[in-house]
Design a protein around this motif. Sequence first.
Motif, PDB file in Angstrom:
ATOM      1  N   ALA A  77       1.538  -0.122 -21.252  1.00 35.35           N
ATOM      2  CA  ALA A  77       0.295   0.333 -20.616  1.00 35.35           C
ATOM      3  C   ALA A  77       0.141  -0.297 -19.235  1.00 35.35           C
ATOM      4  N   GLY A  78       0.529  -1.541 -19.103  1.00 38.25           N
ATOM      5  CA  GLY A  78       0.454  -2.214 -17.803  1.00 38.25           C
ATOM      6  C   GLY A  78       1.360  -1.556 -16.782  1.00 38.25           C
ATOM      7  N   ARG A  79       2.555  -1.149 -17.200  1.00 40.37           N
ATOM      8  CA  ARG A  79       3.472  -0.465 -16.287  1.00 40.37           C
ATOM      9  C   ARG A  79       2.919   0.895 -15.870  1.00 40.37           C
ATOM     10  N   LEU A  80       2.302   1.605 -16.795  1.00 45.78           N
ATOM     11  CA  LEU A  80       1.693   2.896 -16.478  1.00 45.78           C
ATOM     12  C   LEU A  80       0.569   2.721 -15.467  1.00 45.78           C
ATOM     13  N   ILE A  81      -0.314   1.775 -15.721  1.00 50.74           N
ATOM     14  CA  ILE A  81      -1.448   1.533 -14.824  1.00 50.74           C
ATOM     15  C   ILE A  81      -0.947   1.116 -13.445  1.00 50.74           C
ATOM     16  N   ALA A  82       0.089   0.282 -13.388  1.00 50.51           N
ATOM     17  CA  ALA A  82       0.644  -0.155 -12.108  1.00 50.51           C
ATOM     18  C   ALA A  82       1.125   1.040 -11.291  1.00 50.51           C
ATOM     19  N   ASN A  83       1.790   1.983 -11.944  1.00 52.79           N
ATOM     20  CA  ASN A  83       2.272   3.169 -11.227  1.00 52.79           C
ATOM     21  C   ASN A  83       1.118   4.033 -10.730  1.00 52.79           C
ATOM     22  N   VAL A  84       0.099   4.199 -11.544  1.00 51.89           N
ATOM     23  CA  VAL A  84      -1.057   4.995 -11.130  1.00 51.89           C
ATOM     24  C   VAL A  84      -1.761   4.323  -9.943  1.00 51.89           C
ATOM     25  N   LEU A  85      -1.980   3.006 -10.045  1.00 52.93           N
ATOM     26  CA  LEU A  85      -2.672   2.297  -8.965  1.00 52.93           C
ATOM     27  C   LEU A  85      -1.837   2.235  -7.691  1.00 52.93           C
ATOM     28  N   ALA A  86      -0.529   2.198  -7.813  1.00 53.79           N
ATOM     29  CA  ALA A  86       0.327   2.242  -6.636  1.00 53.79           C
ATOM     30  C   ALA A  86       0.128   3.567  -5.905  1.00 53.79           C
ATOM     31  N   SER A  87       0.005   4.654  -6.649  1.00 54.50           N
ATOM     32  CA  SER A  87      -0.244   5.955  -6.042  1.00 54.50           C
ATOM     33  C   SER A  87      -1.617   6.003  -5.374  1.00 54.50           C
ATOM     34  N   VAL A  88      -2.616   5.409  -6.016  1.00 55.02           N
ATOM     35  CA  VAL A  88      -3.973   5.364  -5.434  1.00 55.02           C
ATOM     36  C   VAL A  88      -3.961   4.550  -4.143  1.00 55.02           C
ATOM     37  N   ALA A  89      -3.277   3.402  -4.148  1.00 52.41           N
ATOM     38  CA  ALA A  89      -3.206   2.566  -2.945  1.00 52.41           C
ATOM     39  C   ALA A  89      -2.562   3.331  -1.795  1.00 52.41           C
ATOM     40  N   ARG A 112       0.800  -1.226   0.000  1.00 55.26           N
ATOM     41  CA  ARG A 112       0.000   0.000   0.000  1.00 55.26           C
ATOM     42  C   ARG A 112       0.828   1.268   0.000  1.00 55.26           C
ATOM     43  N   THR A 113       2.099   1.141  -0.290  1.00 51.84           N
ATOM     44  CA  THR A 113       2.905   2.351  -0.417  1.00 51.84           C
ATOM     45  C   THR A 113       3.353   2.470  -1.867  1.00 51.84           C
ATOM     46  N   ALA A 114       3.203   3.655  -2.419  1.00 51.19           N
ATOM     47  CA  ALA A 114       3.582   3.872  -3.819  1.00 51.19           C
ATOM     48  C   ALA A 114       5.063   3.579  -4.024  1.00 51.19           C
ATOM     49  N   VAL A 115       5.895   4.041  -3.104  1.00 49.50           N
ATOM     50  CA  VAL A 115       7.338   3.850  -3.238  1.00 49.50           C
ATOM     51  C   VAL A 115       7.672   2.353  -3.233  1.00 49.50           C
ATOM     52  N   GLY A 116       7.095   1.604  -2.311  1.00 52.86           N
ATOM     53  CA  GLY A 116       7.367   0.174  -2.219  1.00 52.86           C
ATOM     54  C   GLY A 116       6.899  -0.585  -3.446  1.00 52.86           C
ATOM     55  N   LEU A 117       5.707  -0.267  -3.934  1.00 52.50           N
ATOM     56  CA  LEU A 117       5.168  -0.957  -5.104  1.00 52.50           C
ATOM     57  C   LEU A 117       5.940  -0.626  -6.373  1.00 52.50           C
ATOM     58  N   VAL A 118       6.289   0.637  -6.550  1.00 52.00           N
ATOM     59  CA  VAL A 118       7.045   1.031  -7.749  1.00 52.00           C
ATOM     60  C   VAL A 118       8.428   0.380  -7.717  1.00 52.00           C
ATOM     61  N   LYS A 119       9.058   0.370  -6.550  1.00 50.84           N
ATOM     62  CA  LYS A 119      10.366  -0.275  -6.412  1.00 50.84           C
ATOM     63  C   LYS A 119      10.257  -1.769  -6.730  1.00 50.84           C
ATOM     64  N   LEU A 120       9.201  -2.419  -6.228  1.00 51.95           N
ATOM     65  CA  LEU A 120       8.999  -3.838  -6.501  1.00 51.95           C
ATOM     66  C   LEU A 120       8.767  -4.078  -7.992  1.00 51.95           C
ATOM     67  N   CYS A 121       7.957  -3.250  -8.628  1.00 48.75           N
ATOM     68  CA  CYS A 121       7.702  -3.396 -10.066  1.00 48.75           C
ATOM     69  C   CYS A 121       8.987  -3.240 -10.872  1.00 48.75           C
ATOM     70  N   ASP A 122       9.825  -2.297 -10.481  1.00 47.85           N
ATOM     71  CA  ASP A 122      11.114  -2.107 -11.159  1.00 47.85           C
ATOM     72  C   ASP A 122      12.000  -3.342 -10.987  1.00 47.85           C
ATOM     73  N   GLU A 123      12.020  -3.881  -9.764  1.00 50.79           N
ATOM     74  CA  GLU A 123      12.840  -5.068  -9.514  1.00 50.79           C
ATOM     75  C   GLU A 123      12.314  -6.271 -10.302  1.00 50.79           C
ATOM     76  N   LEU A 124      10.993  -6.415 -10.351  1.00 49.96           N
ATOM     77  CA  LEU A 124      10.406  -7.519 -11.127  1.00 49.96           C
ATOM     78  C   LEU A 124      10.827  -7.425 -12.585  1.00 49.96           C
ATOM     79  N   ARG A 125      10.766  -6.226 -13.136  1.00 50.34           N
ATOM     80  CA  ARG A 125      11.139  -6.035 -14.538  1.00 50.34           C
ATOM     81  C   ARG A 125      12.611  -6.364 -14.754  1.00 50.34           C
ATOM     82  N   LEU A 170       2.687  -6.329 -16.431  1.00 53.80           N
ATOM     83  CA  LEU A 170       3.897  -5.511 -16.555  1.00 53.80           C
ATOM     84  C   LEU A 170       4.673  -5.755 -17.842  1.00 53.80           C
ATOM     85  N   ALA A 171       4.269  -6.747 -18.602  1.00 53.05           N
ATOM     86  CA  ALA A 171       4.948  -7.016 -19.868  1.00 53.05           C
ATOM     87  C   ALA A 171       4.624  -5.950 -20.920  1.00 53.05           C
ATOM     88  N   THR A 172       3.638  -5.103 -20.641  1.00 54.15           N
ATOM     89  CA  THR A 172       3.244  -4.070 -21.604  1.00 54.15           C
ATOM     90  C   THR A 172       3.503  -2.676 -21.043  1.00 54.15           C
TER      91      THR A 172
END
Length: 107
Positions: A91-103, A59-72, A87-89
Amino acid sequence: SQLPDLEAHAQQQKGEVKWYKDTFSGRTMERPGMDALLADLRAGRVKALVVWRLDRLGRTAVGLVKLCDELRELGVNLVSLRDGINLATPAGRLIANVLASVASYET
């Protein structure tokens, strides 16, 4: 409420499925299930990470974005069943970042 969807998805997959669970809030990225997942990710034992919704992962934007970067970087795809994230797309990476901020905002 998330288990039926995750179990249905797991049944459709070919290969081994491993479950990582935590019984408390995702407000911190440091929790037993997450620690086990990260260890397996870094050891190359995970090819794809499937979650019901992104906010179940953290539920933290920083933690989720960092995790998404590491996954990639590790070549591990993230799929969120309810959010429609892959995350393979780009658009998926963009949506992930937006939803991380919402969370993070909801917390």
